[in-house]
Write a protein that holds these residues in place. Structure first.
Motif, short mmCIF file in Angstrom:
data_model
loop_
_atom_site.label_atom_id
_atom_site.label_comp_id
_atom_site.label_asym_id
_atom_site.label_seq_id
_atom_site.Cartn_x
_atom_site.Cartn_y
_atom_site.Cartn_z
N SER A 103 -9.26 -3.84 0.78
CA SER A 103 -9.05 -3.51 2.34
C SER A 103 -8.86 -1.80 2.60
O SER A 103 -9.50 -1.42 3.54
CB SER A 103 -7.61 -4.21 2.69
N GLU A 104 -8.35 -1.18 1.50
CA GLU A 104 -8.11 0.02 1.79
C GLU A 104 -9.51 0.77 1.59
O GLU A 104 -9.70 1.94 2.22
CB GLU A 104 -7.05 0.77 0.73
N ARG B 295 -12.35 -0.25 2.27
CA ARG B 295 -13.33 -0.96 3.03
C ARG B 295 -12.99 0.11 4.48
O ARG B 295 -13.95 0.23 5.37
CB ARG B 295 -12.80 -2.30 3.54
N LYS B 296 -11.85 0.67 4.54
CA LYS B 296 -11.60 1.76 5.75
C LYS B 296 -12.64 2.73 5.60
O LYS B 296 -12.76 3.24 6.77
CB LYS B 296 -10.32 2.13 5.56
N VAL C 246 -5.10 -10.40 3.27
CA VAL C 246 -4.78 -8.89 3.67
C VAL C 246 -4.20 -9.31 5.09
O VAL C 246 -3.21 -8.57 5.48
CB VAL C 246 -6.12 -8.12 3.78
N TRP C 247 -4.71 -10.25 5.68
CA TRP C 247 -4.33 -10.55 7.22
C TRP C 247 -3.06 -11.10 7.20
O TRP C 247 -2.12 -10.95 7.88
CB TRP C 247 -5.57 -11.62 7.69
N THR D 143 0.64 -1.22 0.01
CA THR D 143 0.16 0.03 -0.13
C THR D 143 0.82 1.13 -0.06
O THR D 143 1.35 1.39 1.00
CB THR D 143 -0.83 0.10 1.28
N SER E 81 -0.59 -8.25 6.87
CA SER E 81 -0.20 -7.67 7.84
C SER E 81 0.69 -8.71 8.86
O SER E 81 1.58 -8.31 9.74
CB SER E 81 -1.35 -7.14 8.77
N SER F 36 -7.40 -7.54 -3.38
CA SER F 36 -7.59 -7.81 -2.09
C SER F 36 -7.12 -6.69 -1.09
O SER F 36 -7.91 -6.14 -0.22
CB SER F 36 -7.03 -9.06 -1.34
N GLN F 37 -5.90 -6.27 -1.42
CA GLN F 37 -5.32 -4.98 -0.52
C GLN F 37 -6.23 -3.74 -1.01
O GLN F 37 -6.50 -2.84 0.05
CB GLN F 37 -4.06 -5.08 -0.73
N ARG G 286 -9.87 -11.77 2.21
CA ARG G 286 -9.44 -11.35 3.59
C ARG G 286 -8.05 -11.97 4.17
O ARG G 286 -7.33 -11.37 5.05
CB ARG G 286 -10.74 -11.43 4.45
#
Lengths: 457, 527
Positions: A156-157, A159-160, B200-201, A119, B204, A152-153, B197
């Motif tokens: 996720s961004e 989704r914030k 992404v997990w 990111t 991290s 996916s990433q 998901r």
């Protein structure tokens, strides 16, 4: 100047007029005009038959003097080794162009991926555009293509900002790739399922395939299922223009979470949705659109089986409920419609009831499906049948156009296009470029994409 | 016969040094190996802990996700349950399909016998064995749990998180039976969304674990999701994901893969150190051998020098004693003979003086006490003076000296100049007396005068030409050599020449030998 060019400039002028500012015209009571129409208003009496119903939504131009809805934009950029050189430079410029179009109320994020996903700019308001620009300029190509990880990433961004505070926000991911996904899930089915899931979260993915090495099935599947746009950019120099057009769409969204719910009476049987996925269970049909752009028409073509009915009887065919979130009034709105069919024994009356607008959309959508079928036929080894299918559809379009009171420019353009595509298919075979052109054209038609300029050049 | 000093061979010292070094190196290598093993075990243990922690955190997140879904399922309203399930399917990103099965095993949702879209048809056919009651809905190990996080959840909730394999792909079903009723409501998990998901997990978790790559692999080791390249990566560690993803395992790819036995890096370092050690040993051994041999040679030369000097001193002293005794005893009456004896005694004493002079000069030069005073001088004058002093000896030997016609001015110490000349004349008399002629030439060459002494003797072998200037060196080192001398004359001459900023060199072939003496010209003569 040919018809294609006229159309291109037409769309460009519409796009430009929409893009010239963040403030638009006043809201009206009916932001979206909903219609339910039959291909033939009068059906033949006393015989069981199928009929095509068009449920359409036509959005007004965005209201003036109202702030446009904020945008939550994530650019997911492929920086694998194949992006080396001018492609990367053009992609950087396109991202910078997108950045310059956003305002203080918008949220921006940038995810880059090769084998690894990073990111580069986390989701947030653009307080420091200079820093963001520096980061974009610093992107250098390397490694493999983890497309699934990038999406996916990116999700996720986005989704914030997807939550309580972002009800009126337009969530959009722009995925740019020039290569085959080769890390993690990489089939059209898997990416399509991901697209379906993202649509439920209100996230649309627009896919931009650069060059001729990417997998168009994966990219179109992802954009189609998430209700995003799809583009094929053969020449990377067109990237900035495509980004611009895409941003034009994103910034002109007037409604979100659009849902069409149709219920048919017991004696009317929904058979299929033409050119679009719909959930059909018994007598009910449901279709969701993530968003509706200003001055855009989106529709569902539904084929239903109608029972034999006597003349002069009005048969209720369906009732439709259209729900959406008006991004300017920030209210959920619902419109209810009903459609009855009339029947006649007279062929001339049936023929005279032909709805040209529905007929045109049906012709073009069937043509898009034929293009996809031609790809399948060719890949099954039947080149001749594929070419014949395209030519047959060309004839159908010509005949259909003759049937109209005034020949439709859009159909004339498509007739010319089919001539070119069928000749290419016959002489060159379905090479990578031709396949991408056919697939992208079909997808853009099926999804009623507003900006189709990628193949107009 | 010339005696050569016995040289110690290199292999002697090599073996002498290398044996203990090899023993030490072996012990060192073994210790390094053990240390590496220990480090590897430690690293492996750290990675394993880190992997377990990552897997545990992943399981926790999965569990939370599952519990939330269970909560949503058990919270469905009793009336309009189907509509609520359909809404869950429409809106929940992790729900692909929904279903409801009655107490008697009848599928209530999706409604059968009506037209269904292809996706729903495929769903029903995927789980046909379950919907047709061919497999048990709740196997004995089905989980009965209370959810402390959700206070409204009834404790008797029966839930099943069920993995399913279809067309070589894994999927998951989640269903519950609420409140002791036999009705089952459930969902099919949207696997792509779940993997997105997890992806992404994992990313991290990978950052938390210090940047190691993580991947979720299925039962056939296919990559479901990965944070980086997994192909051709060695040193993979993995752990089963357990009941939540029973078909999957979490794999970790450390940046520096762990290897069995000796790693390449270890071998490289150890090999480099070994090579350096061997080079040091060889270098040291060669140096030591050379130093020992040189010391032995010097010691032998000094011994030889003492013998030579003793011999050189003994000859004139014997002559002096013999002639002085004859004269003292008055046995020589002839005045001519007396004169000859006295002249011989004078010559021998001069020879003795020269010998002493050379030895003292050498000593001074070695101790660094030489104090030379360079002055402008006429080389021809000094040549003439020295030749006059030794003319008698040249005449006795039948040698002829040709002095230079050119005039040459040098800038040097007069005593040293005469000493060099005497040594060069001595050398010519010793080795080239049979040649008959010694030609001396002077030539100005830039800032120097080149004074050459050309004899017509047998010359000097090429291998000896550089050695003749070494101290104590003589071409014939044997004690029985024909020519006398200490082996210091040329050595002293070159050193004196160099101390006066000049040089002395030798060029020789079979027709004779040329000594070229370079003398700096006086500053005022320099061009």
């Amino acid at each position: 100047m040919n018809v294609n060019m006229l159309k291109f400039y037409g769309w460009m002028s519409v796009g430009l007029s929409l893009l010239l500012g963040n403030v638009w015209a006043a809201t009206t009571e009916h932001l979206i005009e909903c219609k339910v129409e039959l291909e033939r208003g009068v059906l033949e009496a006393d015989q069981q038959q199928t009929a095509v119903v068009k449920v359409s939504l036509l959005a007004d131009a965005p209201p003036q003097d109202a702030e446009r809805p904020p945008v939550n934009l994530c650019i997911v950029m492929d920086y694998s080794g194949s992006m080396q050189g001018n492609k990367m430079e053009q992609a950087r410029q396109a991202a910078l162009e997108a950045l310059s179009r956003l305002g203080a109320q918008d949220i921006f994020s940038l995810v880059i991926y090769d084998t690894h996903v990073e990111t580069l700019i986390p989701a947030g308001a653009l307080k420091d555009q200079r820093r963001a620009r520096e980061l974009i300029q610093s992107i250098r190509p390397s490694g493999n293509t983890n497309l699934f990880g990038g999406v996916s990433q990116g999700a996720s961004e986005l989704r914030k900002a997807v939550g309580d505070h972002a009800e009126g926000m337009v969530h959009r991911m722009i995925l740019l790739s020039d290569g085959l996904a080769n890390v993690g899930p990489s089939s059209p089915g898997e990416l399509g399922r991901l697209g379906t899931s993202l649509q439920k979260e209100g996230i649309s993915v627009t896919t931009i395939g650069v060059g001729i090495d990417y997998n168009e099935d994966v990219m179109t599947s992802l954009s189609q299922r998430s209700d995003g746009n799809t583009y094929f950019v053969e020449n990377e120099n067109d990237l900035a223009r495509i980004f611009n057009e895409e941003l034009g769409d994103v910034l002109s969204v007037v409604a979100r979470n659009v849902r069409i719910k149709i219920n048919c009476p017991e004696n009317v049987k929904p058979i299929r949705s033409i050119g679009r996925d719909a959930t059909i269970r018994g007598q009910s049909v449901e279709v969701d659109f993530n968003q509706l752009y200003g001055s855009q028409e989106r529709f569902l073509l539904l084929e239903v089986e109608v029972p034999a009915t006597a003349a002069d009887i009005e048969l209720p065919l369906l009732s439709a409920a259209i729900q959406y979130r008006n991004l300017f009034s920030e209210q959920d709105e619902t419109q209810s419609l009903a459609l009855n069919a009339q029947f006649s024994k007279r062929a001339d009356v049936v023929q005279a009831s032909y709805n040209e607008a529905v007929g045109k959309d049906l012709l073009l959508t069937n043509n898009a499906l034929a293009k996809e079928e031609a790809i399948t036929l060719y890949e099954q080894g039947d080149q001749k049948a594929a070419v014949e299918l395209l030519r047959r559809n060309q004839q159908l379009l010509i005949q259909g156009n003759e049937y109209f009171s005034v020949p439709q420019e859009e159909i004339t353009a498509e007739v010319n296009n089919l001539e070119l595509r069928s000749t290419q298919l016959e002489e060159e075979g379905l090479n990578t470029k031709n396949r991408k052109l056919l697939r992208t054209e079909a997808e853009q038609t099926k999804s009623q994409q507003r900006t189709k300029s990628s193949w107009f050049k | 016969m010339r005696s050569h000093p016995r040289r110690f061979p290199v292999w002697f010292f090599t073996i002498l040094v290398i044996l203990p070094v090899l023993v030490l190196a072996g012990v060192g290598m073994k210790m390094l190996f053990l240390e590496q093993q220990r480090l590897q075990e430690q690293t492996l243990s750290v990675h394993e802990r880190s992997l377990e922690q990552s897997a545990e955190r992943l399981r926790e997140r999965m569990e939370r996700l599952r519990d939330e879904l269970i909560f949503q399922l058990q919270s469905l309203p009793a009336s309009a349950k189907d509509e609520a399930l359909m809404e869950l399917q429409r809106s929940h990103p992790l729900v692909r399909n929904v279903f409801r099965v009655s107490e008697d095993g009848k599928v209530l949702l999706p409604k059968l016998g009506i037209y269904l879209d292809p996706e729903t048809e495929q769903f029903l056919s995927r789980y046909e064995a379950l919907f047709a009651d061919r497999v048990e809905w709740f196997p004995p190990q089905a989980e009965t749990k209370s959810f402390s996080r959700y206070k409204r959840a009834p404790p008797e909730l029966l839930s099943e998180w069920r993995p399913w394999q279809w067309a070589d792909r894994d999927s998951l079903l989640l269903y519950v039976s609420v409140g002791g009723q036999a009705e089952v409501v459930g969902v099919e998990i949207e696997m792509s969304a779940l993997y997105a998901r997890i992806d992404v997990w994992l990313r991290s978790l990978s950052i938390s674990a210090g940047g190691v790559d993580l991947a979720l692999l299925d039962r056939r080791d296919r990559v479901l999701v990965a944070t980086g390249e997994t192909e051709n990566r060695s040193g993979e560690l993995s752990t089963e994901m357990g009941a939540l993803l029973p078909y999957a395992r979490l794999a970790m790819y450390p940046q520096a893969p762990l290897e069995e036995g000796l790693s390449d890096a270890f071998l490289y370092v150890a090999g480099s150190l070994g090579l350096m050690l061997i080079l040091c040993i060889l270098g040291g051994t060669f140096g030591l051998t050379a130093w020992v041999n040189r010391s032995r040679k010097e010691a032998l030369q000094k011994t030889s020098f003492v013998s030579n000097v003793s011999h050189e001193f003994k000859t004139p002293l014997t002559t002096l004693r013999l002639y002085s005794e004859l004269l003292l005893e008055g046995r020589v009456k002839d005045p001519e003979k007396q004169k000859h004896y006295l002249q011989t005694m004078r010559n021998e004493s001069e020879r003795l003086a020269r010998l002493v002079h050379n030895v003292l000069d050498f000593s001074r030069l070695e101790m660094g006490r030489s104090r030379l005073q360079a002055v402008p001088l006429c080389v021809n004058d000094h040549l003439l003076a020295v030749v006059e002093r030794v003319q008698e000896r040249f005449t006795e030997l039948g040698m002829c000296v040709c002095l230079p016609e050119e005039q040459g001015w040098g800038f040097a110490d007069p005593d040293a100049v005469e000493q060099v000349m005497l040594n060069l004349f001595d050398n010519a008399m010793k080795y080239a007396s049979e040649g008959g002629v010694l030609r001396i030439k002077i030539q100005k060459s830039g800032d120097h005068l080149a004074v050459s002494f050309e004899d017509e003797g047998p010359g000097i072998p090429p291998s000896e030409q550089t050695k003749i200037f070494n101290a104590f060196h003589q071409v014939d080192m044997s004690i029985t050599r024909e020519s006398g001398g200490t082996g210091l004359g040329l050595h002293i001459s070159r050193r004196l020449a160099r101390e006066m900023n000049g040089d002395l060199s030798c060029h020789s072939d079979k027709t004779g030998c040329i000594f070229v003496w370079r003398i700096p010209v006086p500053p005022e003569e320099k061009s």
